[in-house]
Design a protein around this motif. Structure first.
Motif: not given
Length: 539
Positions: A354-361
């Motif tokens: 849940t702490d992931s800061q990566v977002k889909p493009y």
């Protein structure tokens, strides 16, 4: 999906653990005796049944030893690293007891049908002992559905796809030829099925073993470290697991347990149907035979596959491949494997933290002659950063233009994306088999193994389905079922079976939960049955 629920593996493991303790570790106490029963030492002329202990075992093994032993192990290691193999062992160890219990009880309440053949399985003890007709009917219906969704359609599709990729064979021709062979086998009933599997199962095991040992001995110096990685990673986790992005300890546990349960089918209630045909007056003796199944299927065959993959090192390497849409994800920003901070961010993404800061493009990518010239994004494929990516509509037709990406996925469905990345499932095992003494010829062993494993699974599940049909509608329903079963096998060779597989995943749970519920209710009877048998034959 019920089968993917987090609690489901714990229910299966919990029942296995309960019976392991309650019956005082039967998988250890009765292991030697089980082999003696298989050899026929305790057979008696005139015992009721349709086939021998050995042939009942090979029939049940043909249902469990399938594509999962080749592609499933590779997928588990891909997702969970070496630790996944450890949890497959643990699952198989407990599964040996679960299988022992379900087969003993199902054999005890088998019946002789109108046509003179034996019919057994969990539906019979549910009906005759527990007086739960509705539960027995639900189990039998789920078995018929699973016979198509587990043992028939995906197996046919997998065989056809593998032979097309390796040898260029037309899927329809493959399906038609194997469909005829399948019909010749299953139309002869359990005696012919058992006779065929008694030959096919040892043959396919020998072929696969030769190919695997050629890789293991070629990489013998890596076997010790591979075993150490399996054990150490199971308790500590490893940043090397599941590719460079890593796999968490929970992820490895989940993937290993699920794959182990899927591989040996302990608790599902399918194998007891085959074992019910064995010639014996002692239900516990056939239960003894059945506890060998998870040992052979998971602890031996799956371990061999795992060692081939781990010792060859291919699971950590990037290989040229065509990217599957489900494995691809375009993400915002530029990430590199050499940057520890980037790897940490991607680790959170891949392990669904849940702490992931990566977002889909989402946006538009400019492509010239098959190569992206835009920046500001990274393509992740199969848990790794993709390299040397090419976009095309075929090998000789590179794409040029604007490519729209929405929520991490390309909008053009017919676009082919290829390059270097990690690989998984059957392609990973295939590559591993080329790292031995046979070189590139090793890939043909995998293709042949897939064909034999999958075909034998289809044979076994046809029998499970026809016994379920016998329970539901009587012996006259068996022949129409077999005809439809063969027709479905041919059709699936050139069709999309995704929907049926999804339906089967639910059916498997509808088989498993009632079966586990039933055997727990009969735990005291099981203990009494085993003690009576052991007092008579085990001293």
């Amino acid at each position: 999906m019920l089968g993917g629920a987090g609690w489901f593996p714990f229910v299966l493991l919990g029942v296995g653990l309960f019976f392991t303790v309650y019956l005082k570790f039967p998988q250890i106490r009765f292991f030697k005796h089980a082999w003696l029963v298989v050899t026929g030492k305790f057979d008696h002329a005139g015992d009721p049944g349709d086939t021998t202990h050995f042939r009942a075992l090979t029939t049940a093994l043909s249902g469990t030893v399938g594509t999962g032993n080749i592609s499933g192990v590779a997928f588990a290691i891909f997702l969970g690293g070496p630790a996944a193999l450890f949890w497959m062992w643990a699952t198989a160890f407990l599964g040996m007891t679960t299988k022992f219990v379900e087969v003993t009880l199902s054999h005890k309440y088998r019946v002789k049908t109108e046509d003179g053949t034996m019919a057994g399985g969990p539906m019979y003890y549910m009906d005759r002992r527990l007086n739960m007709k509705w539960l027995a009917v639900a189990f039998a219906v789920a078995t018929v559905i699973s016979s198509f969704g587990t043992g028939n359609l995906p197996q046919s599709n997998g065989i056809a796809s593998s032979l097309e990729a390796t040898f260029g064979f037309d899927p329809l021709i493959v399906g038609s030829v194997l469909g005829i062979l399948l019909a010749l086998v299953i139309l002869g009933g359990i005696k012919r099925i058992a006779a065929v599997t008694a030959k096919v199962v040892p043959l396919m095991a020998v072929i696969y073993l030769i190919g695997a040992l050629a890789v293991i001995f070629a990489n013998l110096e890596n076997i010790g470290p591979s075993f150490m990685a399996v054990i150490s990673d199971a308790f500590t986790g490893s940043a090397a697991a599941g590719g460079f992005l890593g796999a968490s300890l929970a992820y490895a546990f989940n993937r290993g347990v699920n794959r182990g349960l899927f591989s040996n089918e302990a608790g599902q209630g399918s194998a007891p149907i085959a074992h019910a045909a064995a010639k014996t007056k002692e239900p516990a003796s056939e239960g003894m035979v059945s506890l060998l199944e998870p040992f052979i299927d998971t602890i031996i065959i799956c371990t061999i596959t795992g060692l081939v993959i781990l010792s060859s090192g291919v699971w950590k390497e990037k290989h040229e491949n065509v990217f599957d849409r489900s494995d691809m994800l375009f993400i915002e920003g530029v990430y590199e494997e050499s940057n520890s901070e980037d790897v940490a961010q991607l680790y959170s993404l891949i392990n669904e933290r849940t702490d992931s800061q990566v977002k889909p493009y989402s946006g538009t990518i400019s492509v010239v002659n098959g190569v992206a010239v835009s920046e500001g994004f990274t393509l992740i494929n199969a848990r790794s950063v993709a390299e040397e990516v090419k976009y095309s509509f075929g090998g000789d037709d590179p794409f040029t233009g604007s490519l729209k990406i929405k929520d991490g996925k390309p909008i053009k469905d017919n676009l082919i994306v290829s390059g270097k990345s990690l690989v998984h499932s059957a392609p990973l095992t295939t590559i591993a088999f080329t790292r031995g003494y046979f070189g590139d010829y090793g890939q043909y062993i995998v293709s042949i193994g897939l064909m034999l494993f999958a075909f034998s699974t289809a044979i076994a599940w046809s029998y499970y389905g026809d016994r379920a049909m016998t329970y539901l509608f009587g012996p006259r329903s068996v022949m129409p079922y077999r005809v439809i079963y063969v027709a479905g096998f041919v059709w699936a060779s050139f069709s999309d079976t995704t929907l049926v597989w999804a339906l089967s995943a639910v059916a498997i749970v509808v088989m498993t939960l009632p079966n586990l519920f039933g055997i727990v209710l009969l735990s005291k009877e099981m203990k009494q049955t085993v003690n009576e048998y052991w007092n008579k034959h085990g001293k």
